[in-house]
Motif scaffolding. Structure first.
Motif, PDB file in Angstrom:
ATOM      1  N   UNK A 289       0.121  26.900  18.668  1.00  0.00           N
ATOM      2  CA  UNK A 289      -0.783  27.897  19.264  1.00  0.00           C
ATOM      3  C   UNK A 289      -0.038  28.594  20.395  1.00  0.00           C
ATOM      4  N   UNK A 290       0.453  29.799  20.123  1.00  0.00           N
ATOM      5  CA  UNK A 290       1.236  30.558  21.107  1.00  0.00           C
ATOM      6  C   UNK A 290       0.327  31.450  21.947  1.00  0.00           C
ATOM      7  N   UNK A 291       0.674  31.593  23.217  1.00  0.00           N
ATOM      8  CA  UNK A 291      -0.048  32.508  24.100  1.00  0.00           C
ATOM      9  C   UNK A 291      -1.380  31.998  24.590  1.00  0.00           C
ATOM     10  N   UNK A 292      -1.624  30.701  24.502  1.00  0.00           N
ATOM     11  CA  UNK A 292      -2.889  30.123  24.947  1.00  0.00           C
ATOM     12  C   UNK A 292      -2.799  29.789  26.436  1.00  0.00           C
ATOM     13  N   UNK A 293      -3.790  30.238  27.212  1.00  0.00           N
ATOM     14  CA  UNK A 293      -3.796  29.993  28.658  1.00  0.00           C
ATOM     15  C   UNK A 293      -4.262  28.571  28.952  1.00  0.00           C
ATOM     16  N   UNK A 294      -3.561  27.928  29.877  1.00  0.00           N
ATOM     17  CA  UNK A 294      -3.870  26.547  30.279  1.00  0.00           C
ATOM     18  C   UNK A 294      -3.876  26.484  31.795  1.00  0.00           C
ATOM     19  N   UNK A 295      -4.880  25.792  32.355  1.00  0.00           N
ATOM     20  CA  UNK A 295      -4.915  25.547  33.794  1.00  0.00           C
ATOM     21  C   UNK A 295      -5.022  24.045  34.036  1.00  0.00           C
ATOM     22  N   UNK A 296      -4.329  23.574  35.053  1.00  0.00           N
ATOM     23  CA  UNK A 296      -4.412  22.172  35.456  1.00  0.00           C
ATOM     24  C   UNK A 296      -5.065  22.103  36.817  1.00  0.00           C
TER      25      UNK A 296
ATOM     26  N   UNK B  45     -17.237  16.619  43.620  1.00  0.00           N
ATOM     27  CA  UNK B  45     -16.891  17.320  42.384  1.00  0.00           C
ATOM     28  C   UNK B  45     -16.004  18.544  42.603  1.00  0.00           C
ATOM     29  N   UNK B  46     -15.143  18.531  43.608  1.00  0.00           N
ATOM     30  CA  UNK B  46     -14.292  19.681  43.885  1.00  0.00           C
ATOM     31  C   UNK B  46     -12.985  19.569  43.112  1.00  0.00           C
ATOM     32  N   UNK B  47     -12.636  20.626  42.383  1.00  0.00           N
ATOM     33  CA  UNK B  47     -11.384  20.666  41.634  1.00  0.00           C
ATOM     34  C   UNK B  47     -10.435  21.632  42.333  1.00  0.00           C
ATOM     35  N   UNK B  48      -9.190  21.239  42.466  1.00  0.00           N
ATOM     36  CA  UNK B  48      -8.157  22.093  43.046  1.00  0.00           C
ATOM     37  C   UNK B  48      -7.169  22.457  41.950  1.00  0.00           C
ATOM     38  N   UNK B  49      -7.016  23.762  41.688  1.00  0.00           N
ATOM     39  CA  UNK B  49      -6.089  24.196  40.647  1.00  0.00           C
ATOM     40  C   UNK B  49      -4.653  23.989  41.113  1.00  0.00           C
ATOM     41  N   UNK B  50      -3.841  23.390  40.238  1.00  0.00           N
ATOM     42  CA  UNK B  50      -2.446  23.087  40.566  1.00  0.00           C
ATOM     43  C   UNK B  50      -1.452  23.938  39.789  1.00  0.00           C
ATOM     44  N   UNK B  51      -1.828  24.364  38.587  1.00  0.00           N
ATOM     45  CA  UNK B  51      -0.893  25.108  37.744  1.00  0.00           C
ATOM     46  C   UNK B  51      -1.648  25.974  36.755  1.00  0.00           C
ATOM     47  N   UNK B  52      -1.005  27.081  36.356  1.00  0.00           N
ATOM     48  CA  UNK B  52      -1.544  27.988  35.348  1.00  0.00           C
ATOM     49  C   UNK B  52      -0.380  28.396  34.455  1.00  0.00           C
ATOM     50  N   UNK B  53      -0.512  28.169  33.164  1.00  0.00           N
ATOM     51  CA  UNK B  53       0.581  28.443  32.226  1.00  0.00           C
ATOM     52  C   UNK B  53       0.025  29.102  30.963  1.00  0.00           C
ATOM     53  N   UNK B  54       0.941  29.630  30.153  1.00  0.00           N
ATOM     54  CA  UNK B  54       0.637  30.093  28.798  1.00  0.00           C
ATOM     55  C   UNK B  54       1.609  29.391  27.858  1.00  0.00           C
ATOM     56  N   UNK B  55       1.114  29.006  26.689  1.00  0.00           N
ATOM     57  CA  UNK B  55       1.995  28.355  25.735  1.00  0.00           C
ATOM     58  C   UNK B  55       2.986  29.370  25.167  1.00  0.00           C
ATOM     59  N   UNK B  56       4.171  28.876  24.815  1.00  0.00           N
ATOM     60  CA  UNK B  56       5.189  29.715  24.198  1.00  0.00           C
ATOM     61  C   UNK B  56       5.007  29.698  22.683  1.00  0.00           C
ATOM     62  N   UNK B  57       5.968  30.261  21.952  1.00  0.00           N
ATOM     63  CA  UNK B  57       5.842  30.346  20.489  1.00  0.00           C
ATOM     64  C   UNK B  57       5.848  28.979  19.817  1.00  0.00           C
ATOM     65  N   UNK B  58       6.257  27.938  20.557  1.00  0.00           N
ATOM     66  CA  UNK B  58       6.240  26.576  20.020  1.00  0.00           C
ATOM     67  C   UNK B  58       4.986  25.811  20.464  1.00  0.00           C
ATOM     68  N   UNK B  59       4.030  26.499  21.119  1.00  0.00           N
ATOM     69  CA  UNK B  59       2.802  25.844  21.574  1.00  0.00           C
ATOM     70  C   UNK B  59       2.998  24.971  22.800  1.00  0.00           C
ATOM     71  N   UNK B  60       4.136  25.139  23.480  1.00  0.00           N
ATOM     72  CA  UNK B  60       4.455  24.334  24.658  1.00  0.00           C
ATOM     73  C   UNK B  60       4.580  25.236  25.880  1.00  0.00           C
ATOM     74  N   UNK B  61       4.631  24.616  27.046  1.00  0.00           N
ATOM     75  CA  UNK B  61       4.842  25.367  28.278  1.00  0.00           C
ATOM     76  C   UNK B  61       5.665  24.514  29.231  1.00  0.00           C
ATOM     77  N   UNK B  62       6.092  25.117  30.330  1.00  0.00           N
ATOM     78  CA  UNK B  62       6.800  24.361  31.359  1.00  0.00           C
ATOM     79  C   UNK B  62       5.907  23.197  31.788  1.00  0.00           C
ATOM     80  N   UNK B  63       6.492  22.072  32.232  1.00  0.00           N
ATOM     81  CA  UNK B  63       5.651  20.947  32.672  1.00  0.00           C
ATOM     82  C   UNK B  63       4.594  21.402  33.683  1.00  0.00           C
ATOM     83  N   UNK B  64       3.382  20.917  33.504  1.00  0.00           N
ATOM     84  CA  UNK B  64       2.279  21.264  34.405  1.00  0.00           C
ATOM     85  C   UNK B  64       2.404  20.522  35.720  1.00  0.00           C
ATOM     86  N   UNK B  65       2.999  19.362  35.682  1.00  0.00           N
ATOM     87  CA  UNK B  65       3.408  18.639  36.890  1.00  0.00           C
ATOM     88  C   UNK B  65       4.879  18.341  36.716  1.00  0.00           C
TER      89      UNK B  65
END
Length: 127
Positions: free
Chosen positions: A30-37, A45-65
């Motif tokens: 799944x390429x181009x899918x937005x992911x937030x960590x 119940x407070x969430x703090x966003x740490x990373x925002x990425x998009x998957x590449x053509x291999x369905x992967x992205x840079x490490x989120x952590x």
């Protein structure tokens, strides 16, 4: 040079967090899918966003952590699946998918794969 005492150092290990998203309807990544960590802030119940990425053509992205960035705690991966499926001309039963998990050992490498189709999804703790 003096070495800081272990008790004064935050609980951080060399682990990293990665994901891989596969479109099981086509059998392709799944390429181009937005992911937030985000990390849950205790208490409450407070969430703090740490990373925002998009998957590449291999369905992967840079490490989120990155190695050394992981801390023990509760985390959430948010996958923007509606936007992804709309880009392919499909509707999706799930507008987004959130996978909540706990990091207990920050030194471990964590891999959280996601398998998606318009009407189902599966996730597991990978290696």
């Amino acid at each position: 040079p003096s070495v800081p005492q272990a008790s004064s150092m935050p609980e951080v290990g060399n682990g990293s967090l990665t994901t891989h998203v596969l479109n099981t309807a086509t059998g392709l990544p799944a390429a181009g899918l937005a992911i937030r960590l985000a990390q849950l802030q205790e208490p409450g119940p407070q969430w703090t966003e740490l990373a925002h990425r998009h998957t590449d053509e291999d369905g992967r992205c840079q490490p989120l952590l990155a190695p050394g960035q992981a801390k023990a705690g509760t985390y959430k991966l948010h996958f923007e699946t509606a936007e992804y499926w709309q880009g392919l001309g499909h509707t999706s039963f799930y507008p987004f998918i959130e996978v909540v998990f706990t990091i207990t050992n920050p030194a471990q490498k964590l891999h959280v794969p996601l398998l998606i189709s318009p009407y189902s999804y599966t996730t597991y703790r990978g290696s």
